[in-house]
Design a protein around this motif. Sequence first.
Motif, PDB file in Angstrom:
ATOM      1  N   PRO A   1       1.011  -1.163   0.063  1.00  0.00           N
ATOM      2  CA  PRO A   1       0.114   0.069   0.014  1.00  0.00           C
ATOM      3  C   PRO A   1       0.698   1.217   0.063  1.00  0.00           C
ATOM      4  O   PRO A   1       2.192   1.306   0.165  1.00  0.00           O
ATOM      5  CB  PRO A   1      -0.668  -0.195   1.368  1.00  0.00           C
ATOM      6  N   MET A   2       0.226   2.415  -0.208  1.00  0.00           N
ATOM      7  CA  MET A   2       0.838   3.623  -0.168  1.00  0.00           C
ATOM      8  C   MET A   2       1.750   3.719   1.361  1.00  0.00           C
ATOM      9  O   MET A   2       1.012   3.316   2.387  1.00  0.00           O
ATOM     10  CB  MET A   2      -0.037   4.813  -0.188  1.00  0.00           C
ATOM     11  N   PRO A   3       2.721   4.324   1.520  1.00  0.00           N
ATOM     12  CA  PRO A   3       3.259   4.356   2.785  1.00  0.00           C
ATOM     13  C   PRO A   3       2.336   5.085   3.884  1.00  0.00           C
ATOM     14  O   PRO A   3       1.736   6.126   3.313  1.00  0.00           O
ATOM     15  CB  PRO A   3       4.635   5.036   2.460  1.00  0.00           C
ATOM     16  N   ARG A   4       2.498   4.772   5.051  1.00  0.00           N
ATOM     17  CA  ARG A   4       1.623   5.466   6.144  1.00  0.00           C
ATOM     18  C   ARG A   4       2.133   6.633   6.386  1.00  0.00           C
ATOM     19  O   ARG A   4       1.213   7.447   6.730  1.00  0.00           O
ATOM     20  CB  ARG A   4       1.658   4.475   7.385  1.00  0.00           C
ATOM     21  N   HIS A   5       3.591   6.773   6.400  1.00  0.00           N
ATOM     22  CA  HIS A   5       3.964   8.203   6.830  1.00  0.00           C
ATOM     23  C   HIS A   5       4.634   8.704   5.503  1.00  0.00           C
ATOM     24  O   HIS A   5       5.677   8.184   5.235  1.00  0.00           O
ATOM     25  CB  HIS A   5       5.194   7.712   8.025  1.00  0.00           C
ATOM     26  N   PHE A   6       4.299   9.712   5.333  1.00  0.00           N
ATOM     27  CA  PHE A   6       4.788  10.475   4.163  1.00  0.00           C
ATOM     28  C   PHE A   6       4.925  11.828   4.781  1.00  0.00           C
ATOM     29  O   PHE A   6       4.469  12.549   5.496  1.00  0.00           O
ATOM     30  CB  PHE A   6       3.965  10.561   2.772  1.00  0.00           C
ATOM     31  N   PRO A   7       6.179  12.498   4.139  1.00  0.00           N
ATOM     32  CA  PRO A   7       6.478  14.028   4.483  1.00  0.00           C
ATOM     33  C   PRO A   7       5.629  14.844   3.949  1.00  0.00           C
ATOM     34  O   PRO A   7       5.409  14.942   2.889  1.00  0.00           O
ATOM     35  CB  PRO A   7       7.880  14.005   4.552  1.00  0.00           C
ATOM     36  N   ILE A   8       5.449  16.055   4.764  1.00  0.00           N
ATOM     37  CA  ILE A   8       4.626  17.239   4.164  1.00  0.00           C
ATOM     38  C   ILE A   8       5.501  18.279   4.104  1.00  0.00           C
ATOM     39  O   ILE A   8       6.393  18.745   5.107  1.00  0.00           O
ATOM     40  CB  ILE A   8       3.423  17.533   5.114  1.00  0.00           C
ATOM     41  N   GLY A   9       5.773  18.981   3.231  1.00  0.00           N
ATOM     42  CA  GLY A   9       6.580  20.002   3.027  1.00  0.00           C
ATOM     43  C   GLY A   9       5.850  21.587   2.511  1.00  0.00           C
ATOM     44  O   GLY A   9       5.071  21.404   1.576  1.00  0.00           O
ATOM     45  N   ILE A  10       6.179  22.414   3.350  1.00  0.00           N
ATOM     46  CA  ILE A  10       5.436  23.714   2.894  1.00  0.00           C
ATOM     47  C   ILE A  10       6.642  24.746   2.923  1.00  0.00           C
ATOM     48  O   ILE A  10       7.614  25.072   3.514  1.00  0.00           O
ATOM     49  CB  ILE A  10       4.551  24.181   3.979  1.00  0.00           C
ATOM     50  N   TYR A  11       6.797  25.392   1.370  1.00  0.00           N
ATOM     51  CA  TYR A  11       7.950  25.980   1.046  1.00  0.00           C
ATOM     52  C   TYR A  11       7.634  27.598   1.205  1.00  0.00           C
ATOM     53  O   TYR A  11       7.621  28.424   0.415  1.00  0.00           O
ATOM     54  CB  TYR A  11       8.205  25.732  -0.537  1.00  0.00           C
ATOM     55  N   SER A  12       7.253  27.528   2.570  1.00  0.00           N
ATOM     56  CA  SER A  12       6.951  29.127   2.948  1.00  0.00           C
ATOM     57  C   SER A  12       8.619  29.714   3.309  1.00  0.00           C
ATOM     58  O   SER A  12       9.448  29.199   3.257  1.00  0.00           O
ATOM     59  CB  SER A  12       5.916  29.523   4.226  1.00  0.00           C
ATOM     60  N   ILE A  13       8.623  31.102   3.623  1.00  0.00           N
ATOM     61  CA  ILE A  13       9.862  31.733   4.270  1.00  0.00           C
ATOM     62  C   ILE A  13       9.477  31.903   5.660  1.00  0.00           C
ATOM     63  O   ILE A  13       8.759  33.123   5.824  1.00  0.00           O
ATOM     64  CB  ILE A  13      10.296  32.863   3.477  1.00  0.00           C
ATOM     65  N   PRO A  14      10.022  31.471   6.625  1.00  0.00           N
ATOM     66  CA  PRO A  14      10.820  29.812   6.646  1.00  0.00           C
ATOM     67  C   PRO A  14       9.864  28.915   6.099  1.00  0.00           C
ATOM     68  O   PRO A  14       8.820  28.853   6.259  1.00  0.00           O
ATOM     69  CB  PRO A  14      11.275  29.899   7.963  1.00  0.00           C
ATOM     70  N   GLU A  15      10.626  27.767   5.702  1.00  0.00           N
ATOM     71  CA  GLU A  15      10.096  26.613   5.332  1.00  0.00           C
ATOM     72  C   GLU A  15       9.657  25.757   6.433  1.00  0.00           C
ATOM     73  O   GLU A  15      10.422  25.628   7.371  1.00  0.00           O
ATOM     74  CB  GLU A  15      10.813  25.657   4.200  1.00  0.00           C
ATOM     75  N   ILE A  16       8.723  24.702   6.233  1.00  0.00           N
ATOM     76  CA  ILE A  16       8.129  23.816   7.267  1.00  0.00           C
ATOM     77  C   ILE A  16       8.204  22.264   6.730  1.00  0.00           C
ATOM     78  O   ILE A  16       7.497  22.240   5.629  1.00  0.00           O
ATOM     79  CB  ILE A  16       7.066  24.360   7.837  1.00  0.00           C
ATOM     80  N   SER A  17       8.433  21.586   7.380  1.00  0.00           N
ATOM     81  CA  SER A  17       8.295  20.211   7.307  1.00  0.00           C
ATOM     82  C   SER A  17       7.700  19.430   8.436  1.00  0.00           C
ATOM     83  O   SER A  17       8.108  19.679   9.483  1.00  0.00           O
ATOM     84  CB  SER A  17       9.314  19.569   6.500  1.00  0.00           C
ATOM     85  N   MET A  18       7.197  18.256   8.064  1.00  0.00           N
ATOM     86  CA  MET A  18       6.479  17.482   9.151  1.00  0.00           C
ATOM     87  C   MET A  18       6.407  16.082   8.579  1.00  0.00           C
ATOM     88  O   MET A  18       6.031  15.968   7.466  1.00  0.00           O
ATOM     89  CB  MET A  18       5.347  17.780   9.728  1.00  0.00           C
ATOM     90  N   VAL A  19       6.416  14.869   9.327  1.00  0.00           N
ATOM     91  CA  VAL A  19       6.053  13.542   9.246  1.00  0.00           C
ATOM     92  C   VAL A  19       5.616  12.952  10.653  1.00  0.00           C
ATOM     93  O   VAL A  19       6.118  13.328  11.678  1.00  0.00           O
ATOM     94  CB  VAL A  19       7.197  12.884   8.527  1.00  0.00           C
ATOM     95  N   GLY A  20       4.557  12.165  10.571  1.00  0.00           N
ATOM     96  CA  GLY A  20       3.948  11.732  11.790  1.00  0.00           C
ATOM     97  C   GLY A  20       3.026  12.599  12.241  1.00  0.00           C
ATOM     98  O   GLY A  20       2.241  13.412  11.695  1.00  0.00           O
TER      99      GLY A  20
END
Length: 468
Positions: free
Chosen positions: A345-364
Motif C-alpha cells: 500500500p501507500m506508505p503510512r508516513h509521508f512527509p509534508i513540505g511547505i515552502y514558505s519563508i521560513p520553510e516547514i516540514s513534518m512527518v507523523g
Amino acid sequence: MNLPYDFDLVCIGSGPAGQRAAVQAAKLGKRAAVIEKRRCVGGVCMDTGTIPSKTLREAAMVFSGLAGRADRLPWTRVDNRPTAAQLFGGVDAVIAREVEVIERQLRRNDVTLISGAASFVDPHTVVVHAEGGWHWRHVSAANIVIAIGTQPAPTPGVKSDGEVILDTDDVVLLKHLPRSMAVVGAGIIGIEYTSIFAALGVAVTLIEKRDRPLEFLDREIVDELIHQMRTRNVTFRFGETVESLAIAEGPPRKAVVTLESGKRIVSDLVLFSVGRVAATDALNLPAAGLVGDARGRIKVDGSFRSAVPHIFAAGDVIGYPSLAATSSEQGRLAACHAFGVETGPMPRHFPIGIYSIPEISMVGAPEHELTAGRVPYETGVARYREIARGQILSDDSGMFKMLFHREDRRLLGIHCIGTGATELVHVGQAVLGLGGGLDYFLQTVFNDPTLAECYKVAALDASNKLRS
C-alpha cells in the motif's frame, strides 16, 4: 496480429502521477502513452505550480538576502528592489531543463507522448483535440489512468485578469512586482506566496475565514511561522470573509476588497488562493461511466481504481494529500494494480513540505492529534541557535521538535521550521517508518556541523524529560 486497443495503458495528464504510471507500465513491458494538453510535459506541477513557485522562492531568498548561501551575508545583500523579470528570469530555464529530463525519460521507456486535450468517448476510448481543436484523433486503451490534476477554484464575482485579480496559476506570469497585495485564503499555497512576497518587501494582507491557518500542522510550528511573517510586516485577518471585490480604475488600477466585518483593503493586486478543483470538467466523465464529486474529484479505492474497474485515478484529481511526491507514488501503484502486479500500500508516513519563508516540514502526528487520542508522549526540542550550522547559516529562529511515546520510546512525529526543514525531516521519516525511537538517536553520531545534529540535541532533551 490485430490488438483490440491502441495501448495497454493511457495516462490523461503528464504530471507526477501520469508520468510515473506510464513509465511503470512501460517497465512491465506494456504499451503506454501519455496525453498532455499543456504547453509542456509535467502538468500543472511543471507549468504554473510546484517547480515555478519554488524557483520563485529561491529567487526571492537571494534578492531579500535570506538565501542559505553567501548571498545572505550583510555585505552581499541586494539593496535594490528586484523587477519581476529578475525574479522570474530563472523560471523558464529551470522548466526547460526539467521538461527535457521528463521527455528523455518517456522516450527512453518507449512511452508515446500525445499532445492535446482528451475527453471520453466511451469507457475505453478518448478523443484528443490538438491545440485549436482543428485536429483530433481517437485513442483507445485497455486501462486508463486519469491524472489530469487540478485548476484554481473560480474567483468570486470578478474574473481573474492576471494583473489586478489573480488566481494561483497567474502568479508566475506577473509582469510587475506589486508594492502591496491582498491574499485571500491561508492554505498551503496562500501561505507560501504571502511569505515569498513579504520577504521581497511587499506589504501583504492575508485574509482567512478560519481562526488559524494550516490546522493539520503542529500548533507551535504554526505560531512560530505567524510570528516570523509578522516581523516581515504581514497583516493577518483571521476569522474574516470577503463580502465583495471591485477594481478601482485609477490610474493606477487597484483591487478593493471589502470584508463582511466592514473592513476595506485596497492593494495593487489581490491573489485568490481559496482552493483548487479537479480539472475534470472537459473530460466528459459520464461517457466513461464516471461522476466527479462537487469539486470534480474522482473517488477511488485503495488500489486507485475508480467505479469503472479498468479506469484508475491518481494525484491531485483524487484529493488529499495532493502532493507531488505522493502523486508520483500513487501513479506507480495504479499502474501496478492495473496489470495485477503485487505491491504494497501507500506508505503510512509521508512527509509534508511547505515552502514558505521560513520553510516547514513534518512527518507523523502533531501534538494536538496525540493529545486528542490520549497518547502519552514527550517532546524533544532543538533550536537552530543552539546548533553550529544554524549559526553559520544565520538562522537563529529555526526550531526542530520530535515526539516520543512515553512508555515504549517510539518516535511518533517530527516537526521542523527553518532553513532546510524539508530536507532535514527525511532522517526522521526513515526512523519512523522502520519503527525506531529515542534510543536510535541517542546512540547515533551525526556529522558536525550539520542541521542533522538537531536530532541528537532534541533526543537528549526528550531523554532528560523522561528521566525527570
